[in-house]
Design an enzyme around this catalytic site. Structure first.
Site: not given
Length: 313
Positions: A11, A103, A187, A240, A244
């Site tokens: 990322w 995250k 999430k 998201d 995911t």
């Protein structure tokens, strides 16, 4: 603008490429000098196989590359944010904008990533977050992607938007950093649940049911903690969650599938081979649900499965 991306995972690398495409002076920092040297030589990151790094991208294993940076992006795994934040703090100034793209929620403290960075840097500069449905593998090959830049100071959110926005990477702004970061962390827990169902052979109807009801749980908790319902229904929340819970790029989905097929949590983590953020975020999610008296049966079921108190089926 001089920008430094701290963290050379997939990322961080993909975001450094976006910034290069936008004409910024970009350095990608790795905690491993040997990895930095290898990437500089091969112009490739093993996490993004087949993707050539831009010639303009500088790669370093020396924190001195942070000197004079106007934009610093914190892209380490969530468990390393505190330690790395302490290391970069001496290089920040009141004019720096620090952007969290990790995250998760910190185990034990239950702090969001921006809260950790604010704490360990002594609140010396503004901290924003950038989040949304964004697999590094797709961003690195310039697939159309949308994210949300969030900061209580909307001017800072817009500065981050301007730095990253281009014809394939669209950025929206929000003042709701609480909702955006909670969506990003929680999430991953839902993706574990969806993976378990996939591993047991359940299909689309079941996954749609699970995702929708899980989002109701996350929204209830998010509102209790100061987030807005609109955020959870938008790109940083439902967007998201969709990506995911449905893509095989998702480490959390993959780990859940392995658990659903009967593998232990440790074996699943080993087979995935990368950080499974949902497993790290799960204790905090359950603690917050209990503390704020929010009903979250799906999240609690995932905890019971991972703790060995319940069989997945």
């Amino acid at each position: 603008m001089k920008a430094v991306v701290v963290g050379s995972g997939g990322w961080g690398t993909a975001l450094s490429m976006v910034l290069c495409d936008n004409g910024h002076d970009v350095t990608l920092w790795s905690h491993d000098p040997a990895k930095a040297a290898e990437m500089a030589k091969t112009r490739e990151n093993s996490k993004l196989k087949g993707v050539r790094l831009p010639d303009s991208l500088k790669i370093s294993g020396d924190l001195d590359c942070l000197k004079g940076a106007e934009l610093v992006i914190s892209a380490t795994p969530s468990f390393a944010v505190r330690e790395t934040g302490k290391k970069i703090a001496p290089y920040l100034t009141p004019e720096t904008v620090l952007v969290s793209v990790s995250k998760g929620i910190e185990r034990d403290t239950n702090l969001r990533m921006s809260q950790i960075l604010t704490e360990v840097t002594g609140n010396i500069c503004k901290v924003a977050t950038l989040s949304g449905p964004s697999h590094a593998e797709e961003v690195s090959i310039r697939m159309p992607t949308g994210c949300v830049s969030a900061c209580p100071d909307l001017k800072v959110a817009r500065l981050v938007q301007d730095a990253f926005m281009n014809d394939y990477f669209r950025v929206y702004t929000s003042e709701d950093i609480v909702g955006v970061e909670l969506s990003a962390a929680m999430k991953n827990v839902v993706a574990l649940a969806c993976g378990v169902c996939d591993g047991m052979g359940y299909q689309d109807n079941t996954k749609a049911l699970l995702m929708t009801r899980a989002m109701a749980e996350l929204t209830r908790l998010g509102e209790k903690l100061g987030g807005t319902r609109q955020t959870f229904g938008g790109l940083a929340g439902m967007g998201d969650l969709i990506v995911t819970c449905t893509s095989m790029h998702s480490r959390n989905l993959h780990a859940g599938m392995l658990i659903g097929r009967g593998k232990s949590v440790e074996d699943a983590k080993t087979e995935v081979g990368q950080v499974v953020e949902g497993i790290n975020a799960l204790p905090a999610a359950c603690h917050l649900a209990k503390k704020y008296k929010v009903e979250m049966p799906i999240v609690q079921a995932v905890e019971a499965i991972l703790d060995g108190k319940l069989e997945a089926r």
